[in-house]
Every structure is written in structure tokens, then in C-alpha cells.
Motif scaffolding. Structure first.
Motif, mmCIF file in Angstrom:
data_model
loop_
_atom_site.group_PDB
_atom_site.id
_atom_site.type_symbol
_atom_site.label_atom_id
_atom_site.label_comp_id
_atom_site.label_asym_id
_atom_site.label_seq_id
_atom_site.Cartn_x
_atom_site.Cartn_y
_atom_site.Cartn_z
ATOM 1 N N ILE A 202 -18.508 27.228 29.541
ATOM 2 C CA ILE A 202 -18.695 27.313 28.093
ATOM 3 C C ILE A 202 -17.723 28.385 27.607
ATOM 4 O O ILE A 202 -17.694 29.488 28.157
ATOM 5 N N ILE A 203 -16.912 28.046 26.604
ATOM 6 C CA ILE A 203 -15.958 29.037 26.088
ATOM 7 C C ILE A 203 -16.329 29.370 24.645
ATOM 8 O O ILE A 203 -16.525 28.473 23.823
ATOM 9 N N VAL A 204 -16.475 30.668 24.364
ATOM 10 C CA VAL A 204 -16.781 31.100 22.998
ATOM 11 C C VAL A 204 -15.580 31.832 22.412
ATOM 12 O O VAL A 204 -14.799 32.462 23.123
ATOM 13 N N ARG A 205 -15.464 31.717 21.113
ATOM 14 C CA ARG A 205 -14.401 32.416 20.400
ATOM 15 C C ARG A 205 -14.965 32.807 19.047
ATOM 16 O O ARG A 205 -15.503 31.961 18.336
ATOM 17 N N GLN A 206 -14.859 34.085 18.720
ATOM 18 C CA GLN A 206 -15.339 34.597 17.431
ATOM 19 C C GLN A 206 -16.733 34.078 17.079
ATOM 20 O O GLN A 206 -16.968 33.586 15.988
ATOM 21 N N GLY A 207 -17.645 34.164 18.052
ATOM 22 C CA GLY A 207 -19.033 33.816 17.790
ATOM 23 C C GLY A 207 -19.341 32.339 17.702
ATOM 24 O O GLY A 207 -20.431 31.951 17.271
ATOM 25 N N GLU A 208 -18.387 31.497 18.134
ATOM 26 C CA GLU A 208 -18.637 30.052 18.109
ATOM 27 C C GLU A 208 -18.236 29.444 19.446
ATOM 28 O O GLU A 208 -17.298 29.914 20.084
ATOM 29 N N ILE A 209 -18.921 28.353 19.823
ATOM 30 C CA ILE A 209 -18.543 27.667 21.060
ATOM 31 C C ILE A 209 -17.368 26.746 20.764
ATOM 32 O O ILE A 209 -17.425 25.922 19.847
ATOM 33 N N VAL A 210 -16.294 26.912 21.529
ATOM 34 C CA VAL A 210 -15.105 26.078 21.290
ATOM 35 C C VAL A 210 -14.861 25.098 22.439
ATOM 36 O O VAL A 210 -14.001 24.227 22.326
ATOM 37 N N ALA A 211 -15.595 25.217 23.534
ATOM 38 C CA ALA A 211 -15.476 24.250 24.620
ATOM 39 C C ALA A 211 -16.738 24.311 25.466
ATOM 40 O O ALA A 211 -17.320 25.383 25.651
ATOM 41 N N ASP A 212 -17.173 23.161 25.963
ATOM 42 C CA ASP A 212 -18.362 23.096 26.809
ATOM 43 C C ASP A 212 -18.227 21.843 27.677
ATOM 44 O O ASP A 212 -18.156 20.732 27.153
ATOM 45 N N VAL A 294 6.798 15.244 40.532
ATOM 46 C CA VAL A 294 5.411 15.745 40.484
ATOM 47 C C VAL A 294 4.948 15.915 39.055
ATOM 48 O O VAL A 294 5.714 16.325 38.178
ATOM 49 N N ARG A 295 3.687 15.627 38.855
ATOM 50 C CA ARG A 295 3.035 15.883 37.570
ATOM 51 C C ARG A 295 2.607 17.338 37.534
ATOM 52 O O ARG A 295 2.025 17.835 38.500
ATOM 53 N N GLU A 296 2.878 18.012 36.440
ATOM 54 C CA GLU A 296 2.356 19.380 36.303
ATOM 55 C C GLU A 296 0.854 19.274 36.044
ATOM 56 O O GLU A 296 0.433 18.475 35.215
ATOM 57 N N ARG A 297 0.089 20.067 36.784
ATOM 58 C CA ARG A 297 -1.365 19.974 36.623
ATOM 59 C C ARG A 297 -1.862 21.091 35.739
ATOM 60 O O ARG A 297 -1.563 22.250 35.941
ATOM 61 N N ALA A 298 -2.646 20.714 34.727
ATOM 62 C CA ALA A 298 -3.199 21.717 33.824
ATOM 63 C C ALA A 298 -4.274 22.506 34.565
ATOM 64 O O ALA A 298 -4.883 22.014 35.506
ATOM 65 N N SER A 299 -4.474 23.744 34.166
ATOM 66 C CA SER A 299 -5.491 24.578 34.803
ATOM 67 C C SER A 299 -6.505 25.013 33.747
ATOM 68 O O SER A 299 -6.316 24.794 32.552
ATOM 69 N N LEU A 300 -7.553 25.669 34.240
ATOM 70 C CA LEU A 300 -8.554 26.197 33.329
ATOM 71 C C LEU A 300 -7.929 27.234 32.389
ATOM 72 O O LEU A 300 -8.325 27.384 31.243
ATOM 73 N N GLU A 301 -6.892 27.912 32.900
ATOM 74 C CA GLU A 301 -6.200 28.896 32.072
ATOM 75 C C GLU A 301 -5.551 28.210 30.859
ATOM 76 O O GLU A 301 -5.583 28.741 29.751
ATOM 77 N N ASP A 302 -4.989 27.028 31.075
ATOM 78 C CA ASP A 302 -4.394 26.282 29.954
ATOM 79 C C ASP A 302 -5.483 25.917 28.938
ATOM 80 O O ASP A 302 -5.278 25.981 27.730
ATOM 81 N N VAL A 303 -6.645 25.511 29.461
ATOM 82 C CA VAL A 303 -7.759 25.160 28.567
ATOM 83 C C VAL A 303 -8.153 26.391 27.755
ATOM 84 O O VAL A 303 -8.264 26.348 26.528
ATOM 85 N N PHE A 304 -8.324 27.519 28.474
ATOM 86 C CA PHE A 304 -8.748 28.758 27.811
ATOM 87 C C PHE A 304 -7.782 29.113 26.690
ATOM 88 O O PHE A 304 -8.182 29.403 25.570
ATOM 89 N N ARG A 305 -6.481 29.061 27.026
ATOM 90 C CA ARG A 305 -5.498 29.430 26.010
ATOM 91 C C ARG A 305 -5.509 28.463 24.841
ATOM 92 O O ARG A 305 -5.408 28.864 23.695
ATOM 93 N N SER A 306 -5.666 27.187 25.120
ATOM 94 C CA SER A 306 -5.572 26.228 24.024
ATOM 95 C C SER A 306 -6.772 26.344 23.073
ATOM 96 O O SER A 306 -6.626 26.105 21.892
ATOM 97 N N VAL A 307 -7.936 26.720 23.581
ATOM 98 C CA VAL A 307 -9.086 26.784 22.670
ATOM 99 C C VAL A 307 -9.343 28.171 22.084
ATOM 100 O O VAL A 307 -10.096 28.302 21.121
ATOM 101 N N THR A 308 -8.738 29.209 22.664
ATOM 102 C CA THR A 308 -9.037 30.539 22.141
ATOM 103 C C THR A 308 -7.916 31.129 21.307
ATOM 104 O O THR A 308 -8.106 32.137 20.641
ATOM 105 N N GLN A 309 -6.742 30.509 21.338
ATOM 106 C CA GLN A 309 -5.657 31.012 20.503
ATOM 107 C C GLN A 309 -5.637 30.214 19.215
ATOM 108 O O GLN A 309 -5.846 29.011 19.227
ATOM 109 N N SER A 310 -5.353 30.895 18.111
ATOM 110 C CA SER A 310 -5.195 30.158 16.861
ATOM 111 C C SER A 310 -3.854 29.436 16.921
ATOM 112 O O SER A 310 -3.017 29.722 17.764
#
Ligand SMILES: Nc1ncnc2c1ncn2[C@@H]1O[C@H](COP(=O)(O)OP(=O)(O)OP(=O)(O)O)[C@@H](O)[C@H]1O
Ligand SMILES: [Mg+2]
Length: 317
Positions: A202-212, A294-310
Motif C-alpha cells: 500500500i503506498i500513501v502520499r500526502q495522506g491519501e492511498i495512491v496504490a494498493d 532484453v525487455r527492461e523490467r520495471a521494479s517496485l521502485e519505478d512504481v513508487f516513483r510513478s505514484v509518489t512524484q507529482s
């Protein structure tokens, strides 16, 4: 096991939680992520009955965290952000004290302490004052107090922060072990920790859930990313034909040139067309050498950055 409905918390005018909702099933190990100040610790303090919500409600094992705070504390083990240990107490006395205040009957306390000591590998230090322990051992004592009354739910707020790499691995192993028998909500800034031990994020940003979702579900939502292609062949012809094969406008970049070998990065974006085979055929047909694909594989870090950065922060990055 845990139900959170439209939970709100304001500190004065600052809204730390803006109505978050989520549920945790028995046996799940949840990675609770978010940038500094997102509201992770605030949520955990409310779940453990240490802080009153300003709105909404939460239950743990069916008990309301406000109306039945004592019952909630008995079924939760909580490792706060900064562990309030009693420095002048011996480790075994402290664990005995924690077992007592959480309602472990006198006759069962010794066994409960022994189990916590064993699980957290504290055998060497049970007779020492907590004050004398290294940070890693203090953290383990913090975990031991959280599990001494065998609670079904564990709420761990950054359990590995400030530990050295060896201790991090030790504590991580311990958490994995605890996750087999407990429902766990774990906040951390170490994403590998979550990749290893959590069944859901579960990822929260500024008091809201942005991914689950599970790690894979969240990664699957990201654009599919890039394809790396290594070819030995004449650069102009390779580039022209590769571009022709791809949907118009697909970015193709030469990443590296080694002799006559080229490494290309093709940005596939959200396109799902299976271009891999077509590219391989094109290269073989022209008599060039296909050195790798090879396909570049996305990581959880990519997810984190995409949902927590404006959007503007992401553009800047
Ligand atoms: N006691 C307090 N008084 C006023 N504001 C507070 C208090 N505790 C937290 N806040 C504010 O509430 C927001 C959420 O804080 P919280 O500690 O829950 O964040 P967090 O996600 O745990 O962050 P971190 O990763 O830094 O631990 C922040 O803006 C913080 O400044
Ligand atoms: Mg925090």
C-alpha cells in the motif's frame, strides 16, 4: 483482520490523513510505503490506539480502535518509529513487564519471554541493561516486546531503519519468520525489504492511498518500458529498418557503439504489440547478427516513483 474506513487525522490545520480506506486479511504481510510525511506513522499510531482519529473508523480483529482500545492493544504487537525502551531495565525484566501489562498470565510469562528471546536471538543479552545494548540489539528488543504476548497482528514502523547491513539482514529474516504466523503491517523506506517479505503493497502520499495491490499488479500498471537490442550491422540501415518496423514515432536511441555492434533502446511505452519476434526476423533476414534482446523490467521502485512524484517532479527527474 484490519479494516480502515475513511480514516482522517488533522494536526491543527494540517490534514495528515485525508480519508484513507483499506482492509488487511489474516496472514497478509503488507508493505506500507510512502515518502516522508505521507501519513504512515500516523495511520499506525491510530491502529494501535495511541492516537485518536479525527474522522472515519478502524477495527483490528473486530475491535474498534477508539471504543475498545485496550482489546486492540492486546491483539497487536507494535514497534513504534522510535522505540520507547526503559534503558535502566534488564532485557528479561523489561520483556516480563511488557508481558504482564499486555495480560499474559503469571504462569505463562516465563515461557512467553523465552519464546520472544529465542525468536529475536537475544539469548546473549537477557541479563544486560537495555542502555548498554547496540542499536541493532535495541531494535531486536523492540521486536521482542512486540511479540511477547503472541499477538495475531504486528504493526512495525520502520523496523530496520538505522541498522547496519548485517543487522538489516538479520531483522529482515526475523520479520519473514514472523510473517508466517502473523498478520503484519510494515512501514519501510527499503523497497527490497518489501520485494522480499510482503504479499501486498500500500503506498500513501500526502495522506491519501495512491496504490494498493501485489507487487506484480502494481508493476503491470506501469507502461511496459523499454527493449534493449544489440545488433551487429551497418548503423544507418539497421536504424532505418528498425524504425520502419515499429509504430510511427516510437523512440529509438543508440545507447552504445562497440566496433560494428550497436546497442539500441526502444521505448515501447504502453504499446503491447509483440515487436520482439518481428525485430529478430528483420535482423536475421538482413544477415546481421542479433547479439541480444532484453525487455527492461520495471521494479517496485519505478512504481513508487510513478505514484509518489507529482507530474512536474517526474518530468524534472
Ligand atoms: N504530533 C504532530 N503534530 C503536528 N503534525 C504532525 C505530528 N505528527 C505528524 N505530523 C504531520 O503529519 C504528517 C504525517 O506524518 P507521519 O509521521 O505520519 O508521516 P510518515 O509517513 O510516517 O513519514 P516518515 O517517513 O518521515 O516517517 C506530516 O506532515 C507530519 O509533519
Ligand atoms: Mg513515520
Amino acid at each position: 483482520m484490519i479494516e480502515v474506513e475513511r480514516l482522517e487525522k488533522s494536526y491543527g490545520f494540517a490534514r495528515a490523513l485525508k480519508g484513507i480506506s483499506f482492509a488487511v486479511q489474516k496472514g497478509e504481510v503488507i508493505g506500507f510505503l510512502g515518502p516522508n510525511g505521507a501519513g504512515k506513522s500516523t495511520t499506525m499510531k491510530i491502529l494501535t490506539g495511541y492516537l485518536l482519529p479525527s474522522g472515519g473508523r478502524a477495527t483490528v480483529a473486530g475491535h474498534d480502535v477508539v471504543a475498545e482500545s485496550l482489546a486492540v492493544r492486546r491483539c497487536i504487537g507494535y514497534l513504534p518509529e522510535s522505540t520507547p525502551l526503559y534503558g535502566e531495565m534488564r532485557v528479561d525484566d523489561y520483556l516480563g513487564f511488557c508481558a504482564e501489562i499486555r495480560g499474559v498470565p503469571g504462569g505463562k510469562r516465563k515461557a512467553a519471554i523465552a519464546r520472544a528471546v529465542e525468536l529475536c536471538a537475544l539469548q546473549r543479552v537477557t541479563g544486560k541493561n537495555i542502555l548498554e545494548l547496540s542499536k541493532g540489539y535495541k531494535q531486536r528488543v523492540g521486536l521482542a516486546q512486540a511479540i511477547v504476548h503472541e499477538p495475531p497482528v504486528l504493526i512495525l514502523d520502520e523496523p530496520t531503519s538505522g541498522l547496519d547491513p548485517n543487522q538489516i539482514i538479520e531483522v529482515r529474516k526475523l520479520i519473514e519468520r514472523l510473517g508466517q504466523e502473523h498478520t503484519v503491517v510494515l512501514s519501510t523506506h527499503y523497497l527490497q525489504e518489501v520485494e522480499k517479505s510482503c504479499s501486498r503493497v500500500i503506498i500513501v502520499r500526502q495522506g491519501e492511498i495512491v496504490a494498493d495491490g501485489t507487487r506484480q499488479q502494481l508493476i503491470d500498471k506501469l507502461p511496459s518500458g523499454g527493449l534493449r537490442l544489440s545488433v551487429r550491422g551497418p548503423e544507418p540501415a539497421v536504424l532505418a529498418q528498425v524504425r520502419e518496423l515499429l509504430p510511427p514515432g516510437t523512440p529509438v536511441q543508440v545507447v552504445e557503439r562497440t566496433g560494428t555492434a550497436l546497442e539500441l533502446r526502444i521505448e515501447l511505452g504502453t504499446a503491447t504489440a509483440p515487436v520482439d519476434e518481428a525485430l529478430a526476423r528483420l535482423i536475421v533476414k538482413n544477415g546481421w547478427d542479433l547479439l541480444g534482446m532484453v525487455r527492461e523490467r520495471a521494479s517496485l521502485e519505478d512504481v513508487f516513483r510513478s505514484v509518489t512524484q507529482s507530474a512536474s517532479e517526474a518530468a524534472h527527474a
